[in-house]
Scaffold this motif. Structure first.
Motif, PDB file in Angstrom:
ATOM      1  N   THR A 117      31.769 -40.010 -23.578  1.00  0.00           N
ATOM      2  CA  THR A 117      33.060 -40.189 -24.238  1.00  0.00           C
ATOM      3  C   THR A 117      33.337 -38.980 -25.131  1.00  0.00           C
ATOM      4  N   ARG A 118      33.324 -37.818 -24.502  1.00  0.00           N
ATOM      5  CA  ARG A 118      33.642 -36.552 -25.148  1.00  0.00           C
ATOM      6  C   ARG A 118      34.405 -35.684 -24.165  1.00  0.00           C
ATOM      7  N   SER A 119      35.239 -34.806 -24.675  1.00  0.00           N
ATOM      8  CA  SER A 119      35.801 -33.780 -23.799  1.00  0.00           C
ATOM      9  C   SER A 119      34.697 -32.772 -23.515  1.00  0.00           C
ATOM     10  N   VAL A 120      34.717 -32.165 -22.334  1.00  0.00           N
ATOM     11  CA  VAL A 120      33.637 -31.264 -21.936  1.00  0.00           C
ATOM     12  C   VAL A 120      34.141 -29.829 -21.845  1.00  0.00           C
ATOM     13  N   SER A 121      33.182 -28.902 -21.765  1.00  0.00           N
ATOM     14  CA  SER A 121      33.510 -27.482 -21.870  1.00  0.00           C
ATOM     15  C   SER A 121      34.028 -26.882 -20.574  1.00  0.00           C
ATOM     16  N   LEU A 122      33.875 -27.591 -19.467  1.00  0.00           N
ATOM     17  CA  LEU A 122      34.240 -27.081 -18.151  1.00  0.00           C
ATOM     18  C   LEU A 122      35.077 -28.127 -17.439  1.00  0.00           C
ATOM     19  N   VAL A 123      36.121 -27.708 -16.743  1.00  0.00           N
ATOM     20  CA  VAL A 123      36.992 -28.661 -16.052  1.00  0.00           C
ATOM     21  C   VAL A 123      36.131 -29.524 -15.116  1.00  0.00           C
ATOM     22  N   PRO A 124      36.256 -30.863 -15.170  1.00  0.00           N
ATOM     23  CA  PRO A 124      35.318 -31.755 -14.465  1.00  0.00           C
ATOM     24  C   PRO A 124      35.071 -31.469 -12.987  1.00  0.00           C
ATOM     25  N   PRO A 125      36.077 -31.168 -12.141  1.00  0.00           N
ATOM     26  CA  PRO A 125      35.719 -30.907 -10.736  1.00  0.00           C
ATOM     27  C   PRO A 125      34.726 -29.759 -10.571  1.00  0.00           C
ATOM     28  N   ALA A 126      34.860 -28.704 -11.384  1.00  0.00           N
ATOM     29  CA  ALA A 126      33.887 -27.603 -11.332  1.00  0.00           C
ATOM     30  C   ALA A 126      32.543 -28.068 -11.884  1.00  0.00           C
ATOM     31  N   TYR A 127      32.583 -28.873 -12.929  1.00  0.00           N
ATOM     32  CA  TYR A 127      31.359 -29.415 -13.541  1.00  0.00           C
ATOM     33  C   TYR A 127      30.623 -30.300 -12.534  1.00  0.00           C
ATOM     34  N   TYR A 128      31.371 -31.174 -11.850  1.00  0.00           N
ATOM     35  CA  TYR A 128      30.752 -32.067 -10.867  1.00  0.00           C
ATOM     36  C   TYR A 128      30.125 -31.272  -9.720  1.00  0.00           C
ATOM     37  N   ALA A 129      30.803 -30.204  -9.269  1.00  0.00           N
ATOM     38  CA  ALA A 129      30.252 -29.379  -8.193  1.00  0.00           C
ATOM     39  C   ALA A 129      28.942 -28.735  -8.642  1.00  0.00           C
ATOM     40  N   HIS A 130      28.909 -28.309  -9.888  1.00  0.00           N
ATOM     41  CA  HIS A 130      27.683 -27.724 -10.447  1.00  0.00           C
ATOM     42  C   HIS A 130      26.550 -28.767 -10.449  1.00  0.00           C
ATOM     43  N   LEU A 131      26.853 -29.994 -10.883  1.00  0.00           N
ATOM     44  CA  LEU A 131      25.842 -31.062 -10.912  1.00  0.00           C
ATOM     45  C   LEU A 131      25.362 -31.400  -9.501  1.00  0.00           C
ATOM     46  N   ALA A 132      26.291 -31.443  -8.547  1.00  0.00           N
ATOM     47  CA  ALA A 132      25.920 -31.784  -7.170  1.00  0.00           C
ATOM     48  C   ALA A 132      25.024 -30.706  -6.566  1.00  0.00           C
ATOM     49  N   ALA A 133      25.336 -29.433  -6.835  1.00  0.00           N
ATOM     50  CA  ALA A 133      24.513 -28.340  -6.305  1.00  0.00           C
ATOM     51  C   ALA A 133      23.117 -28.381  -6.916  1.00  0.00           C
ATOM     52  N   TYR A 134      23.042 -28.672  -8.206  1.00  0.00           N
ATOM     53  CA  TYR A 134      21.751 -28.778  -8.879  1.00  0.00           C
ATOM     54  C   TYR A 134      20.955 -29.959  -8.315  1.00  0.00           C
ATOM     55  N   ARG A 135      21.644 -31.087  -8.103  1.00  0.00           N
ATOM     56  CA  ARG A 135      20.990 -32.278  -7.572  1.00  0.00           C
ATOM     57  C   ARG A 135      20.405 -32.023  -6.181  1.00  0.00           C
ATOM     58  N   ALA A 136      21.130 -31.255  -5.356  1.00  0.00           N
ATOM     59  CA  ALA A 136      20.707 -31.058  -3.975  1.00  0.00           C
ATOM     60  C   ALA A 136      19.406 -30.278  -3.858  1.00  0.00           C
ATOM     61  N   ARG A 137      19.021 -29.541  -4.903  1.00  0.00           N
ATOM     62  CA  ARG A 137      17.725 -28.833  -4.872  1.00  0.00           C
ATOM     63  C   ARG A 137      16.577 -29.826  -4.708  1.00  0.00           C
ATOM     64  N   PHE A 138      16.774 -31.053  -5.220  1.00  0.00           N
ATOM     65  CA  PHE A 138      15.733 -32.061  -5.087  1.00  0.00           C
ATOM     66  C   PHE A 138      15.586 -32.544  -3.643  1.00  0.00           C
ATOM     67  N   TYR A 139      16.622 -32.314  -2.815  1.00  0.00           N
ATOM     68  CA  TYR A 139      16.579 -32.810  -1.452  1.00  0.00           C
ATOM     69  C   TYR A 139      15.768 -31.904  -0.521  1.00  0.00           C
ATOM     70  N   MET A 140      15.475 -30.672  -0.968  1.00  0.00           N
ATOM     71  CA  MET A 140      14.743 -29.757  -0.098  1.00  0.00           C
ATOM     72  C   MET A 140      13.355 -30.307   0.194  1.00  0.00           C
ATOM     73  N   GLU A 141      12.935 -30.114   1.413  1.00  0.00           N
ATOM     74  CA  GLU A 141      11.619 -30.618   1.821  1.00  0.00           C
ATOM     75  C   GLU A 141      10.529 -29.958   0.976  1.00  0.00           C
ATOM     76  N   PRO A 142       9.410 -30.643   0.710  1.00  0.00           N
ATOM     77  CA  PRO A 142       8.358 -30.097  -0.152  1.00  0.00           C
ATOM     78  C   PRO A 142       7.822 -28.748   0.300  1.00  0.00           C
ATOM     79  N   ASP A 143       7.821 -28.501   1.623  1.00  0.00           N
ATOM     80  CA  ASP A 143       7.244 -27.245   2.110  1.00  0.00           C
ATOM     81  C   ASP A 143       8.290 -26.164   2.323  1.00  0.00           C
ATOM     82  N   VAL A 144       9.506 -26.367   1.752  1.00  0.00           N
ATOM     83  CA  VAL A 144      10.572 -25.386   1.986  1.00  0.00           C
ATOM     84  C   VAL A 144      10.193 -24.023   1.423  1.00  0.00           C
ATOM     85  N   HIS A 145       9.479 -24.007   0.294  1.00  0.00           N
ATOM     86  CA  HIS A 145       9.099 -22.731  -0.317  1.00  0.00           C
ATOM     87  C   HIS A 145       8.099 -21.981   0.565  1.00  0.00           C
ATOM     88  N   GLU A 146       7.141 -22.729   1.135  1.00  0.00           N
ATOM     89  CA  GLU A 146       6.146 -22.090   1.968  1.00  0.00           C
ATOM     90  C   GLU A 146       6.761 -21.578   3.270  1.00  0.00           C
TER      91      GLU A 146
END
Length: 876
Positions: free
Chosen positions: A816-845
């Motif tokens: 319940t606060r105004s945020v520093s970044l327009v929400p659609p851009a903020y949500y895209a940032h959160l979604a991209a960050y979240r998707a890093r968790f979806y990478m398979e465990p051996d993706v780095h190798e």
């Protein structure tokens, strides 16, 4: 093989012809809405008196890759030839191929032979190297076009002139500071602050020249970064491990940890008195020093490291149980005892920081506005630009006062809540409000839910009590939430997350006779490691569940605000809406309410520094609930590392059975909007996060083309007008109150008021941009977001795009606060960050096998999100 349809060919031809003369939109007008005020900005008026510069190409033979070495070669050339062959000119050099002078050199082409003595960091010796330096005239860099731009004429930005001036200013700072591009650090600015793990923070500053409405301006801001402490290596090792290393041998895990932290770090030896040769660490031995030996002399007789140092240097190794540092090449490795080496000072730490180090760094860098402003002014004073020989050579003078800028404070929007609450609408005050006496505008239904407790320190009774309070809070906010979970609270070990989730899911499925579980409330331990990522991946890609995680530290200290925030997140994750703009309900938002309008947000998350074999993650979200524009569906995809353009916005391929097939993120989200609202969008607003100024044209050309092709694939001739806005947070513009004693001009943190917008003086001379500080400060100095309209079919006025952007910042679903970044851009940032968790465990190798040189052969796609997850704001 991809084929192009007649529709595509026609569209591509039309778009490419219109882009031959692509020019970013001019500023249509200046904003007038809001309460007028004056703020100060960290911009200093700059002047350059020379009428033109001369640009020369530098070629060094044999080829030198290191920018530092190249600069050392040119520095020696200038030292010996400035007063003779260079005609007393003092050039500046960018470390690559470009050299600039004020006026011309006495020649158009000349070659020089330079002898450079440098350290051989592999073997601790010095060596002489001969280089041939060819300097060839390229062109005169005229200042005329820059002056025209600064006077307000619509001309192409003279980037070369700006780059040349920037190089001069970097040269000014590089002789007194440790410099990295536009960032300059020194332990003398402020006393270094100790971080954990052998690191310390150095203070520094950022500087960059920018064309603005008030003229050429120098943007200066404060900065902090981590450096490795210049301590004995054995002390650094103890700090890295957080334990004494003098008495006990290191485990394999300890050794690997030290190797990872110190690989590539430069050290100097201390066992030879004042003779301090330097080496660069390449590794750590797997054996302790007492077990190491190597062949020596012509007969290649084996000698132990301990005996070698005793016989050769009279040095007795005190800690033979410790491994040795490895320096040199793989063909010829040198061993150095850890105790006999010291870290060379002035080395920036470029690897990732731990949570503890990040916390310590934030404490140092988090400055209140008045303190930051004073430090900026002090930096300008200390640098004394006007007395610098390079400033005199190029006729550069820098002002010493912060720019005074006219600004406006935009009003907060009225927010609409459900009619059954005591407060049906609310006007936020200073960017904040609360949920007291309010009910969410659309409450979601949670019929089938479960709770898994992964924290051993949280008892079953405590977890059950927490769940009851959470249910009551959700119900009080207007959600339909079942009183009891499908099964009693289930306790599981943190390392058994997959097994626990699958068990709870299948058990619930059997009990519900085919009906599926909708929500998992997961109680996590304080130190949850990879548990959070595993939880998100399994829930959202494997099982199709929504998950809401609660940290242990909150479980023991439950308060109304925390429970309210969790409830708000659950509501939007399950498809509800917390609040909407009253003007949206009343259809009073210009260029949004009149016709069906879709608002997109897009961002690309790149791997950390040094992880260039890992893919970048692109995310796109789009509003689904016109005219309210509050609910956003999101899609994610993996693409080659460091690739900024989003490749999957539109796809077209030839299927042997189906013929031409269309796909891509834009098309899928347009279809989703049409299904949700019953209408195709008649207008598109696209907020694009994370694009640097140098990438504007490239990103616009590709992504606008993709948007148009996606529209045309739905229906021939379907081309809704598009407005493309780049959103930037990674900039160094800061705004300060004009009077730090006037409490009415600031929020409680001493920052400028939320809603403060600036589109004059420090903004682009001709293009359509503005700075908006849409949030109240919490700690440190607020950073405004920079919005740059680079395409505008919809012909927004300044007031329309500024007020719309500011109002949207009050619709962010997580608080319940105004945020520093327009929400659609903020949500895209959160979604991209979240998707890093979806990478398979051996993706780095496996990633390394996907890279050949600099070309990425393939990128493993992310696991697909379940359909019901895609439709809700799972990333919140």
């Amino acid at each position: 093989m991809k084929e192009e349809t007649g529709l595509e060919s026609q569209l591509a031809s039309c778009f490419s012809s219109s882009c031959k003369s692509l020019v970013f939109p001019s500023r249509p007008d200046y904003g007038k809405l809001g309460t007028k005020c004056v703020v100060k900005a960290n911009y200093f008026l700059a002047d350059i008196s020379v009428s033109d510069l001369s640009h020369y190409h530098v070629d060094i033979t044999p080829e030198v890759i290191s920018s530092k070495t190249r600069k050392a070669i040119i520095a020696k050339l200038v030292k010996f030839h400035q007063n003779t062959e260079l005609g007393k000119k003092l050039p500046v050099y960018d470390g690559a191929e470009n050299l600039y002078t004020a006026g011309s050199l006495p020649f158009t082409h000349k070659e020089f032979n330079i002898l450079l003595i440098e350290d051989d960091e592999g073997f601790g010796t010095t060596r002489e190297r001969k280089f041939e330096v060819a300097i060839k005239f390229l062109a005169h860099v005229s200042m005329h076009q820059l002056h025209e731009l600064l006077s307000g004429k619509k001309v192409e930005t003279p980037q070369e002139a700006i780059n040349a001036i920037d190089i001069v200013l970097k040269e000014l700072a590089s002789h007194s500071y440790v410099s990295f591009g536009s960032l300059h650090y020194s332990p003398d600015l402020k006393k270094p602050h100790k971080l954990s793990g052998g690191l310390e923070s150095w203070s520094g500053f950022y500087q960059s020249i920018r064309p603005t409405q008030m003229g050429l301006s120098l943007n200066v801001d404060m900065a902090s970064t981590a450096f490795i402490e210049p301590l004995p290596v054995i002390d650094i090792a103890a700090q890295i491990l957080g334990k004494d290393v003098h008495s006990k041998p290191l485990s394999d895990a300890d050794r690997i940890k030290i190797k990872k932290a110190l690989k590539g770090v430069k050290v100097e030896v201390t066992y030879r008195g004042s003779f301090r040769r330097k080496y660069r660490i390449t590794g750590l031995t797997s054996q302790p020093t007492r077990e190491l030996s190597f062949p020596l002399g012509e007969k290649m007789n084996m000698i132990s490291v301990i005996d070698y140092f005793q016989e050769m240097y009279g040095y007795k190794i005190m800690y033979p149980h410790l491994p040795c540092l490895q320096v040199g090449s793989q063909k010829k490795v040198n061993y150095l005892p850890m105790e006999a080496c010291k870290i060379v000072g002035g080395q920036r730490y470029t690897k990732g920081l731990s949570e503890k180090q990040i916390t310590s760094m934030l404490k140092v860098s988090c400055q209140r506005p008045r303190e930051r402003e004073n430090d900026i002014l002090q930096t300008i004073h200390q640098n004394d630009y006007d007395c610098n020989p390079y400033a005199k050579e190029f006729g550069i003078s820098i002002g010493n006062e912060l720019a005074s800028v006219e600004a406006r404070v935009l009003p907060a929007p009225w927010l609409k809540y459900h009619e059954t609450g005591r407060d049906k609408k609310i006007l936020p005050q200073v960017g904040q409000w609360n949920m007291t006496n309010k009910k969410v505008v659309n409450g979601s239904k949670v019929r089938y839910w479960a709770c898994i407790n992964f924290s051993r320190s949280v008892k079953e009774k405590t977890a059950s009590a927490f769940c009851q309070q959470l249910v009551q809070t959700c119900q009080s906010l207007g959600m339909e939430f079942s009183e009891e979970p499908v099964i009693p609270v289930y306790s599981a070990r943190p390392d058994m997350v997959k097994k626990a989730l699958k068990y709870v899911h299948s058990f619930s499925l059997n009990k519900l006779e085919g009906k599926e579980l909708e929500l998992v409330v997961a109680i996590l331990p304080d130190n949850n490691g990879s548990l959070y990522g595993d939880l998100k991946k399994i829930c959202e890609t494997d099982l199709g569940l929504i998950s809401q995680c609660c940290l242990t530290k909150y479980v023991f200290k439950i308060n109304r605000q925390y429970l309210s925030n969790v409830a708000l997140k659950i509501n939007v994750k399950m498809g509800g809406r917390n609040t909407v703009l009253l003007d949206a309900i009343s259809c009073r938002i210009p260029l949004v309410s009149d016709v069906p309008t879709i608002i997109f947000g897009a961002d690309v998350s790149h791997p950390e520094s040094g992880e260039d074999v890992c893919p970048s993650i692109a995310a796109v979200v789009a509003s689904q609930d016109w005219p309210e524009v509050t609910k956003y569906a999101g899609l994610v995809c993996a693409q080659p590392p460091r690739e900024e353009i989003i490749k999957d916005l539109f796809k077209c391929w030839n299927d042997p059975r189906r013929g031409i097939v269309y796909g891509g993120m834009i098309r899928e989200l347009l279809l989703s909007f049409q299904k949700a609202t019953g209408k195709k969008p008649c207008r598109i607003l696209f907020y694009r996060d994370g694009v640097s100024e140098g990438q504007f044209y490239q990103v616009l050309l590709y992504e606008l083309d993709a948007i148009r092709k996606a529209c045309a694939s739905l229906e021939p001739g379907y081309q809704p007008p598009v407005t493309f806005v780049v959103v930037q947070k990674r900039h160094h513009t800061r705004l300060f109150s004009d009077n730090h004693n006037d409490r009415n001009s600031m929020d409680r943190s001493g920052n400028i008021l939320p809603g403060t917008v600036v589109d004059t003086k420090i903004c682009h001379p001709t293009e359509f941009d503005f700075y908006l500080c849409s949030h109240a400060g919490v700690q440190g100095t607020s950073k405004p977001a920079h919005y740059h309209v680079i395409w505008d079919d919809n012909k927004f006025s300044a007031d329309e795009i500024q007020s719309l952007t500011n109002n949207l910042c009050y619709t962010y679903a997580r608080c319940t606060r105004s945020v520093s970044l327009v929400p659609p851009a903020y949500y895209a940032h959160l979604a991209a960050y979240r998707a890093r968790f979806y990478m398979e465990p051996d993706v780095h190798e496996n990633a390394k096998s996907q890279v050949t040189g600099s070309k990425v052969e393939s990128v493993r796609p992310l696991p697909a999100l379940k359909e019901k997850v895609k439709k809700v704001m799972f990333y919140c």
